[in-house]
Design an enzyme around this catalytic site. Structure first.
Site, PDB file in Angstrom:
ATOM      1  N   TRP A  24       0.806  -1.219   0.000  1.00 22.60           N
ATOM      2  CA  TRP A  24       0.000   0.000   0.000  1.00 22.60           C
ATOM      3  C   TRP A  24       0.839   1.269   0.000  1.00 22.60           C
ATOM      4  CZ3 TRP A  24      -4.441  -0.340  -1.964  1.00 22.60           C
ATOM      5  CH2 TRP A  24      -5.268  -1.437  -1.746  1.00 22.60           C
TER       6      TRP A  24
ATOM      7  N   ASP B 117      -1.202   6.292   6.781  1.00 21.78           N
ATOM      8  CA  ASP B 117      -2.316   5.522   6.235  1.00 21.78           C
ATOM      9  C   ASP B 117      -2.649   4.427   7.247  1.00 21.78           C
ATOM     10  OD1 ASP B 117      -4.052   3.836   4.965  1.00 21.78           O
ATOM     11  OD2 ASP B 117      -2.747   3.367   3.264  1.00 21.78           O
TER      12      ASP B 117
ATOM     13  N   LYS C 235     -12.016  -1.790   7.043  1.00 21.06           N
ATOM     14  CA  LYS C 235     -11.296  -2.782   7.841  1.00 21.06           C
ATOM     15  C   LYS C 235     -11.712  -2.707   9.309  1.00 21.06           C
ATOM     16  CE  LYS C 235      -8.617  -2.951   4.040  1.00 21.06           C
ATOM     17  NZ  LYS C 235      -7.915  -2.035   3.151  1.00 21.06           N
TER      18      LYS C 235
HETATM   19  C1  LIG Z   1      -7.401  -1.407   2.094  1.00 21.75           C
HETATM   20  C2  LIG Z   1      -6.310  -0.423   2.156  1.00 21.75           C
HETATM   21  C3  LIG Z   1      -6.237   0.681   1.275  1.00 21.75           C
HETATM   22  C4  LIG Z   1      -7.206   0.868   0.128  1.00 21.75           C
HETATM   23  O1  LIG Z   1      -8.466   1.173   0.508  1.00 21.75           O
HETATM   24  P1  LIG Z   1      -9.608   1.445  -0.597  1.00 21.75           P
HETATM   25  O2  LIG Z   1     -10.746   1.852   0.244  1.00 21.75           O
HETATM   26  O3  LIG Z   1      -9.796   0.199  -1.380  1.00 21.75           O
HETATM   27  O4  LIG Z   1      -9.125   2.567  -1.462  1.00 21.75           O
HETATM   28  C5  LIG Z   1      -5.210   1.580   1.450  1.00 21.75           C
HETATM   29  N1  LIG Z   1      -4.297   1.428   2.409  1.00 21.75           N
HETATM   30  C6  LIG Z   1      -4.320   0.389   3.269  1.00 21.75           C
HETATM   31  C7  LIG Z   1      -3.291   0.278   4.324  1.00 21.75           C
HETATM   32  C8  LIG Z   1      -5.325  -0.566   3.165  1.00 21.75           C
HETATM   33  O5  LIG Z   1      -5.363  -1.601   4.022  1.00 21.75           O
END
Ligand SMILES: *Cc1c(COP(=O)(O)O)cnc(C)c1O
Length: 361
Positions: free
Chosen positions: A101, A172, A196
């Site tokens: 990511w 993030d 998540k």
């Molecule tokens: C799932 C995830 C994303 C992407 O999320 P989307 O909602 O699909 O854009 C970005 N960063 C991390 C760390 C993730 O786990």
């Protein structure tokens, strides 16, 4: 049969939250309509939205000099929105790439900022994949921000200490927000896709120090403009009203469960149980350095990869679902967010122990 869902995302939501949402679906607060069918500008909707924000502030102990935004576009939106909102086009920004990511975030930032410096990246060591120590990061003096991903969902790699850096720290936290106590005041921006540890996909939370709202590039899309959304209380345009409601219910559930301190204890205990099983059993292997092991997403490989399909099939037949590893990594991955109870972790470890006995190496 009880089903334990180890999906990495969209992930398991707390059962009591889903039941409450189901009960309220056709009739919210005795209004005869659902929360999805009323104006987001109505007093009752705004009261719900503000309560959700306040509960998130309480849970994370968010200082008053931070704005909380509920936005569109999930996690990846902010791969573009962060540079566009807090870095001038001629700026230098620092990125730490620790897994899939943060690598994508790094590549995306190059579209919007003159110099995107790769300050550190994870590397293979004898003890597994590791993140270099913060003292070895090649940070830029005067960078507009430092971006990292404290928990890499695909790779199961985590940085457990908040790095001390001079520039505003951007994280993030899509797969680790609310998982354990955190000192928000150490960050410039925290963002997270909701699917998540918070609620439905497509929705996202941004926590931003208010002084960082001042600089944005002219080209930033208005819906994604942090300053505009902060001024409009995240209602510049119609928000995802259902996702906001459901996230608010998750925040209430978290408070009732004892907040992030209780979650942290539970999450560490679940992860410890699974790592212990992996480490004590030659049939399984995790390839991350012990200091960088994730508590949320735990990838592991079988000693006999040809048994992967059988493992998945037998696990599913016992209610242990969504254990297939990410296509980049292969093998298995168990994601155990806040909604996963301790019994789920135990059931997985019991199954893994039996499976390894049957197929001894
Ligand atoms: C799932 C995830 C994303 C992407 O999320 P989307 O909602 O699909 O854009 C970005 N960063 C991390 C760390 C993730 O786990």
């Amino acid at each position: 049969m009880t089903v334990y869902n180890f999906s990495a995302g969209p992930a398991m939501l707390p059962g009591p939250v889903l039941k409450k949402a189901q009960a309220e679906l056709l009739d919210w607060q005795g209004r005869g309509v659902s929360v999805m069918e009323i104006s987001h500008r109505s007093p009752e909707y705004i009261a719900m939205a503000e309560e959700a924000e306040q509960n998130l502030r309480d849970l994370m102990n968010i200082p008053d000099n931070y704005a909380v935004l509920f936005m569109h576009g999930g996690g990846r939106n902010h791969f573009s929105s962060v540079p566009l909102n807090i870095a001038p086009a001629d700026a230098t920004v620092d990125y730490i790439t620790t897994g899939s990511w943060s690598q994508i975030a790094f590549d995306e930032a190059k579209k919007y900022v003159a110099k995107v410096n790769l300050a550190a990246h994870s590397e293979d060591t004898e003890q597994g994949k590791a993140i270099p120590l913060v003292g070895d990061w090649k940070l830029t003096d005067g960078a507009a921000y430092v971006h990292y991903c404290p928990n890499e969902t695909v790779d199961g790699i985590a940085l457990h200490q908040v790095p001390q850096v001079k520039a505003p720290l951007v994280a993030d936290m899509s797969s680790v927000i609310l998982a354990e106590p955190l000192d928000v005041s150490k960050f410039g921006v925290i963002y997270a896709g909701a699917q998540k540890n918070i609620g439905p996909s497509g929705f996202s939370v941004v926590i931003i120090r208010k002084d960082l709202l001042a600089t944005q590039q002219n080209s930033v899309c208005t819906v994604m403009n942090y300053q505009v959304q902060a001024a409009e209380r995240s209602m510049y345009n119609t928000p995802n009203t259902w996702a906001w409601y459901l996230s608010g219910e998750v925040f209430k559930w978290l408070k009732a469960e004892g907040g992030v301190a209780a979650m942290g204890e539970r999450n560490h205990a679940k992860a410890a149980l699974l790592y212990e099983c992996i480490d004590n059993n030659p049939f399984y292997r995790n390839q991350v350095h012990p200091r960088n092991r994730s508590i949320m997403n735990i990838p592991f490989q079988l000693a006999k990869p040809e048994l992967d399909p059988l493992f998945l099939e037998q696990a599913a037949s016992q209610g242990l679902v969504a254990l297939k590893g990410h296509r980049f990594v292969g093998g298995m991955r168990a994601s155990m967010y806040n909604a996963m109870p301790m019994q789920g972790a135990r059931a997985l470890v019991d199954f893994m122990t039996r499976f390894a006995q049957q197929h001894r190496v």
